[in-house]
Every structure is written in C-alpha cells, then in structure tokens.
Design an enzyme around this catalytic site. Sequence first.
Site, PDB file in Angstrom:
ATOM      1  CG  HIS A 124      35.210  36.399  37.168  1.00 56.12           C
ATOM      2  ND1 HIS A 124      35.819  37.672  37.491  1.00 56.12           N
ATOM      3  CD2 HIS A 124      35.887  36.217  35.911  1.00 56.12           C
ATOM      4  CE1 HIS A 124      36.643  38.123  36.586  1.00 56.12           C
ATOM      5  NE2 HIS A 124      36.750  37.249  35.757  1.00 56.12           N
ATOM      6  CG  ASP A 175      36.935  37.966  41.357  1.00 46.97           C
ATOM      7  OD1 ASP A 175      36.409  37.244  40.274  1.00 46.97           O
ATOM      8  OD2 ASP A 175      38.011  37.761  41.397  1.00 46.97           O
ATOM      9  CD  GLU A 229      38.486  34.013  36.703  1.00 44.71           C
ATOM     10  OE1 GLU A 229      39.189  33.158  35.738  1.00 44.71           O
ATOM     11  OE2 GLU A 229      38.799  35.085  36.753  1.00 44.71           O
ATOM     12  CD  GLU A 230      40.398  38.036  37.354  1.00 43.28           C
ATOM     13  OE1 GLU A 230      41.740  37.502  37.124  1.00 43.28           O
ATOM     14  OE2 GLU A 230      39.960  38.954  36.553  1.00 43.28           O
ATOM     15  CG  ASP A 237      38.841  40.208  33.349  1.00 42.07           C
ATOM     16  OD1 ASP A 237      38.088  39.205  33.701  1.00 42.07           O
ATOM     17  OD2 ASP A 237      40.085  39.752  33.501  1.00 42.07           O
TER      18      ASP A 237
END
Length: 373
Positions: free
Chosen positions: A77, A79, A141-142, A108
């Site tokens: 991802h 973001d 995604e977060e 991440d």
Amino acid sequence: MKAVYEDAGKIFAELVEIDSPSLKEKKMAEHIREMFRRLGVELTEDDSAEVTGSDAGNLYGCVKGGKEGKPILLSAHMDTVMPAYGKKAIFGANGEVRSDGTTVLGADDLAGVTAIYEAVKYLRENQITHCDIELLFTTGEEIYGKGAKAFDYGRLNADRAYVLDLSGRIGDAAYAAPSILSFTACMEGKAAHAGFCPEEGVNAIAAASRVIASLRQGRIDEETTANIGMISGGRGINIVSPECVVRGEVRSLKHEKAVEFLREYREAFEKAAEESGGRLYWEESVDIRAYETGLDSQTVTAYRKAAEKAGIEARMVKTFGGSDENVYFQYGIEGIVMATSMNCVHSCREYTNIHEIVSVTEILIHLLTGENE
C-alpha cells in the site's frame, strides 16, 4: 546482491521523502508509476478515488515473465499513518534506517514497495524467466483497506497473492487474520440540574459506565479480542449528563465469533438503557472480514520453498492486524502477508533495515522463478 542493496537504500529513501498520508497518495502514486516506467512496466491508475475520496487511485500493472501458469499478485500500500509530513530516512549502522523521531518512517509500507520494485528490477535487468506478475499498489489501506475495497477485481487473473505488509522476523508470514467489527453506542439520558433536582435526570454517563464495567474486554480467548477505546459525553459538571457516546471494536479470527460477541455488547447496552430509563442509538460496521489460507495450499508451499532457497526459515503465523489480503480473500484470491522489515510501526520509533529488505527481495525472486507446484 550488493547492487540490489545499494539501490534498495536509495529507492527507499526517495519514497520516504514523499508525503503520503491516507487519501493523500497522489505524489506517491506518480513517483511509483515513474519508477516502474523506467523498468518498462506500465502501471495504470484506476478510478477508485471517486469512491474512496483519495486524491489518487490504486495502481495496477502486469509484468509478463515467460513461464506458463497463472500470474502471482504482489501487493503493497502507498499510504502511511500520521504524523507523516516531512519524513526523512536517517541511515545508521548495519543497514538500519529510522526517522528523525518527529514522524513515522513509513516502512509500513514503503519497505514493501521497495522490495517489490527491486525484485521486478532484478528479474528484468537480468532477463530471467519468471511467472507473470500482477502488481497492485493501493490507497487508504490504513483505513481498513479502503482502496482495495474499491478495486475492480475483474481486472485480475491471479488467484493467489503475496502482500508485503507485516511486522516481525523476516521469513514470517501471516496465513490468517481477523474480522474487525467496530461499534458506536450512544446512550441517551435526560438532562437536569445536578444540584437542585438530580432525581429528575437520567445520567447517561452513569448508565454507560455500569455496562462498560460489566463487559468482558481485552483478550477474550486465543481467537478474539475486544476493546472500548473512546468515551465522551456531558454538557457541564453541574448537569446530569443527557448523553454518552462509547466507541470500540471486536476482533476475531472467526467472523461468526466476532459477530456473536458484538451482539453480546449490544444487548448489554440495550439492557442498561432500558433499566436507566434512557434510550440507546447503536451503529456497527464490519471493517474487514477474517481470512485463513490453508497451510497445505500452493500459496504457502511455494513461499516455504522460496524462503528456504533464500536461506531463511519460513514461519507461518496468525496475526490480529488487518491488511489488504483480508479484502483480496473475499474475491477468491488466497494469500499470505509477508514480514517486510517494518518495526515499531504506527509510531515515531519506526525503523527498518536495508539488509532485511534485500532478504525479502530474494524471497520474492525465488518465489517468482520457482517451479509451479
């Protein structure tokens, strides 16, 4: 793989410097598209922004490799969580990379983006035959896989995925993850003066507090957790509170268990509202659904072999965190989530290690060039 190591550090640092909090991924998407364009790989942006509210869509592409068989989906991802503006990659000894301590690093999931890029670059520059690769870089995604939920899965041919988005020891991979159900319980009471006539009021905070104290929270069993994380209400210290809002979540590796446990929560709040003479307004949502990929599946077997070829012990684990794989699984794409050198995530202490990113790259190369099982 010295060249890969040096390039991975450079690529990762470039990605870190791009601000890409959730739903603000436009600059990141543009940069990733250009990175892959230099490899001769065209990524297209979908129209998911119309649904997600992001300033960019998901990026999708396919890399032909010459081997027969269905393609493999690699995903990461774009973001990062906040604080995410002005990130910098500070390189230390032995390949370690941290932020300057005022922001997250963004490993991440930029470590995942880097590893995927380096694997594709290595295969193309060395003209190595490999299976077809489908690439998917998602937005939001977060926020419980918001971008992945808005993707058109009719575009994919892959039926197995390797998602690069897990903390932990390199070689670990999550084959199961939970459903996450969130809820808001709004207890409505009745306002009254707390000094002159408190008996005329119905204290919503008191009612909510009684039910919260009675509920099971924390680790319920090896498959399930529950948490009340936010509570607010009241209009003044001299007013019997007419409202109290409680928010929380339930997670379980078994979706039905999560649903049943949340029902227990709702019934407890309903009973408390009735007994106090107030009312309950309740909202709940299924943010992501649980998945479990079989340990004897082709996805897991191929991963074990690839890790072994890279000299890394593969360990299959269960996680209580969600990822885009929770979404992919609902569309018939079984997968696992690979540990990708992201540590102390969602904090300003986040760090990665370039040596570990290279190790992940090596696993991917063996995965993509290995025999179809």
